[in-house]
Design an enzyme around this catalytic site. Structure first.
Site, PDB file in Angstrom:
ATOM      1  N   TRP A  18       1.111  -1.050   0.141  1.00 20.52           N
ATOM      2  CA  TRP A  18       0.269  -0.059   0.300  1.00 20.52           C
ATOM      3  C   TRP A  18       0.994   1.472  -0.037  1.00 20.52           C
ATOM      4  CZ3 TRP A  18      -5.317   1.428  -0.543  1.00 20.52           C
ATOM      5  CH2 TRP A  18      -4.851   2.744   0.022  1.00 20.52           C
ATOM      6  N   ASN A  20       0.058   5.569   0.479  1.00 19.55           N
ATOM      7  CA  ASN A  20      -0.660   7.077  -0.056  1.00 19.55           C
ATOM      8  C   ASN A  20       0.868   8.244   0.036  1.00 19.55           C
ATOM      9  OD1 ASN A  20      -0.958   5.517   2.994  1.00 19.55           O
ATOM     10  ND2 ASN A  20      -1.225   7.886   3.350  1.00 19.55           N
ATOM     11  N   ASP A  21       0.144   8.977   1.502  1.00 19.34           N
ATOM     12  CA  ASP A  21       0.470  10.443   1.181  1.00 19.34           C
ATOM     13  C   ASP A  21       2.078  10.635   1.277  1.00 19.34           C
ATOM     14  OD1 ASP A  21      -2.101  10.808   2.010  1.00 19.34           O
ATOM     15  OD2 ASP A  21      -1.552  11.776   4.417  1.00 19.34           O
ATOM     16  N   GLN A  37       3.627   7.001   3.057  1.00 17.27           N
ATOM     17  CA  GLN A  37       2.849   6.002   3.733  1.00 17.27           C
ATOM     18  C   GLN A  37       2.906   4.832   3.275  1.00 17.27           C
ATOM     19  OE1 GLN A  37       1.266   7.490   6.643  1.00 17.27           O
ATOM     20  NE2 GLN A  37       3.122   8.041   6.171  1.00 17.27           N
ATOM     21  N   TRP A  47      -4.837   0.978   7.358  1.00 19.02           N
ATOM     22  CA  TRP A  47      -4.110   2.839   9.016  1.00 19.02           C
ATOM     23  C   TRP A  47      -4.357   1.270   9.456  1.00 19.02           C
ATOM     24  CZ3 TRP A  47      -6.998   4.537   4.524  1.00 19.02           C
ATOM     25  CH2 TRP A  47      -6.561   5.928   3.480  1.00 19.02           C
ATOM     26  N   SER A  82       2.103  10.727   8.435  1.00 17.38           N
ATOM     27  CA  SER A  82       2.623  12.127   7.860  1.00 17.38           C
ATOM     28  C   SER A  82       3.566  13.237   8.096  1.00 17.38           C
ATOM     29  CB  SER A  82       1.676  12.292   6.581  1.00 17.38           C
ATOM     30  OG  SER A  82       0.858  11.329   5.561  1.00 17.38           O
ATOM     31  N   ARG A 149      -2.201  15.901  13.808  1.00 17.72           N
ATOM     32  CA  ARG A 149      -1.018  15.069  12.677  1.00 17.72           C
ATOM     33  C   ARG A 149      -0.414  16.068  11.460  1.00 17.72           C
ATOM     34  NH1 ARG A 149      -6.546  13.325  12.635  1.00 17.72           N
ATOM     35  NH2 ARG A 149      -7.325  13.900  10.251  1.00 17.72           N
ATOM     36  N   ASP A 150       0.365  15.261  10.825  1.00 20.68           N
ATOM     37  CA  ASP A 150       0.876  15.764   9.410  1.00 20.68           C
ATOM     38  C   ASP A 150       1.988  17.562   9.816  1.00 20.68           C
ATOM     39  OD1 ASP A 150      -0.416  13.773   8.760  1.00 20.68           O
ATOM     40  OD2 ASP A 150      -2.639  15.242   8.014  1.00 20.68           O
ATOM     41  N   GLU A 201      -6.254  17.551   6.806  1.00 21.10           N
ATOM     42  CA  GLU A 201      -5.026  17.944   6.751  1.00 21.10           C
ATOM     43  C   GLU A 201      -3.787  17.784   5.856  1.00 21.10           C
ATOM     44  OE1 GLU A 201      -6.174  13.044   7.879  1.00 21.10           O
ATOM     45  OE2 GLU A 201      -6.303  13.920   5.699  1.00 21.10           O
TER      46      GLU A 201
END
Length: 455
Positions: A18, A20-21, A37, A47, A82, A149-150, A201
């Site tokens: 997987w 993502n970000d 990610q 997740w 992230s 977050r992030d 986000e």
């Protein structure tokens, strides 16, 4: 590997698992780093509290990527969510070695808060800071919302401070989701400064120069942005939130840090989420968008961000077809031979005299249609008004096996999509309905795969 039927040919995908970000985007010692990610085992969920890693890929040209070993793995602080990477050139953190500054990665440990890792070898090997978390989470976390977050860390030259933009969902002073700002002198100890409301986000913040003035942009994960002034403590917006795209699959935007001044570009990339569908039967899941260069330009509505694929795209051109003054009669299509399933094309349509005319392109991913009557451009299930004052509709389209990115009006409007293709359909054809249309110019570049033939 790398030539599975749904593998994008010029968009980044991980070898397996997987994705993502995009995280930690930085240009350092001649290399573009892209962390992301990542859950490397396809059998594990994307997740959870203990599966999320930072994958790592590097490139010298923003086009060809080498995937490196996992950079960050979960620990007692939870999955590594992230964040961003900066170069501590003056070693204010004290985490460098032999007089050299380290690379510092800021990320969210999803269980305990904002965390720090450091690398003294240019980004290959990472060590966790023993004092994590450097910004603890608030005690009561709503699992439906998730933690603050992030962290996006930048150097703010006018104030001489390091600044962290953070998505604030739990401890908001404004009692709503916000982008919060923290400041630091040493990149370890952080002080709260302010918040700006209505942000999602993955915040990003950066300056543009326009007509001799500095204008700051703050961008959230959806690509929406505001323009204004930023003094290192507070952001003073001069615009409302402006949509970053009109499309379906573009999220967790982030720009590269430390691009050399002589280059001067602001380069952005994003995840193209296709969570519900995924890529069936593939060892990988999800893909990145193609990197684009952001510029700020004046428009009739004030300054706006324009985007265009990075110029390094031309490195991938295999061969080129040019067509001019091609008339397509109503009810007919134009489909030249030799189009591949990976294309970079530009097209100019003359609107003509008929208000009933509808025309556009059909691809394996869906249809792009312009209606003269109301000036509406529809691509798949999204649409936008596109006035054509000079009677010409200009489009640039990046078509890959599973993605479609449409740049309208020189990049003022952006329409990104990601989905499973119809492999039985033509790669691309042009059509006209209700009235003829003149294709003033069509340039199609077939794209070479970025993946090695023997992989």
């Amino acid at each position: 590997m790398y030539n599975e039927k749904y593998r994008p040919q010029f968009h980044f995908t991980s070898a397996s698992g997987w994705l993502n970000d995009p995280n930690g985007l930085i240009f350092h010692d001649g290399i573009y780093h892209m962390f992301f990610q990542h859950t490397p085992d396809p059998a594990l969920p994307a997740w959870t509290e203990n599966t999320g890693c930072w994958g790592h890929a590097v490139s010298r040209d923003l086009v060809h990527w080498d995937e490196l070993p996992i950079a960050l793995r979960p620990d007692e602080n939870g999955s590594c969510w992230s964040g961003s990477v900066v170069f501590d050139s003056c070693n204010v953190s004290g985490l460098g070695e032999d007089g050299k500054g380290p690379l510092l990665a800021f990320y969210t440990g999803c269980v305990r808060g904002q965390c720090l890792a450091y690398s003294t070898d240019g980004g290959t090997v990472w060590e966790k800071y023993p004092g994590n978390p450097i910004i603890p989470l608030s005690k009561d976390i709503d699992p439906k919302i998730g933690p603050d977050r992030d962290p996006r860390v930048i150097w703010h030259e006018p104030s001489g401070k390091w600044v962290m933009a953070l998505f604030v969902s739990q401890a908001a002073r404004l009692a709503e989701k916000s982008a919060g700002f923290y400041t630091s002198d040493d990149l370890i100890h952080w002080e709260y400064a302010s918040e700006i409301p209505n942000y999602c986000e993955c915040p990003d913040i950066f300056p543009f120069e326009l007509d001799g003035s500095t204008i700051w942009a703050i961008v959230d994960g959806t690509g929406c942005y505001q323009l204004g002034d930023f003094d290192g403590m507070e952001f003073h917006a001069v615009t409302e939130l402006i949509p970053g795209h009109v499309g379906r699959n573009y999220y967790a935007t982030q720009t590269w840090g430390d691009i050399p001044a002589e280059d001067g570009r602001r380069i952005q990339i994003a995840w193209m989420p296709m969570i519900e569908i995924g890529f069936p039967g593939m060892p990988f899941n999800q893909q990145m968008a193609f990197p684009c260069n952001l510029t700020l330009r004046e428009t009739s509505n004030g300054p706006r961000i324009f985007r265009a694929p990075v110029e390094e795209m031309s490195m991938l051109y295999a061969d080129t077809c040019n067509f001019e003054k091609q008339t397509i009669q109503a009810g007919e299509v134009f489909a030249a031979e030799g189009f591949s399933d990976a294309l970079d094309l530009t097209v100019e349509f003359e609107l003509g005299e008929s208000p009933d005319a509808e025309f556009g392109l059909r691809t394996r991913l869906g249809e792009i249609r312009y209606r003269v009557a109301d000036g509406r451009l529809q691509a798949l299930d999204a649409f936008t008004a596109v006035p054509c004052e000079d009677g010409i509709l200009r489009l640039r389209i990046l078509l890959d096996r599973t993605s479609l990115e449409i740049y309208v009006a020189d990049g003022l409007t952006f329409m990104p999509f990601c989905q499973i293709p119809d492999l039985d359909a033509p790669a691309m054809e042009l059509f006209a309905e209700n009235a003829p249309v003149m294709v003033k110019k069509l340039t199609v570049h077939n794209i070479k795969s970025i993946w090695p033939d023997d992989a």
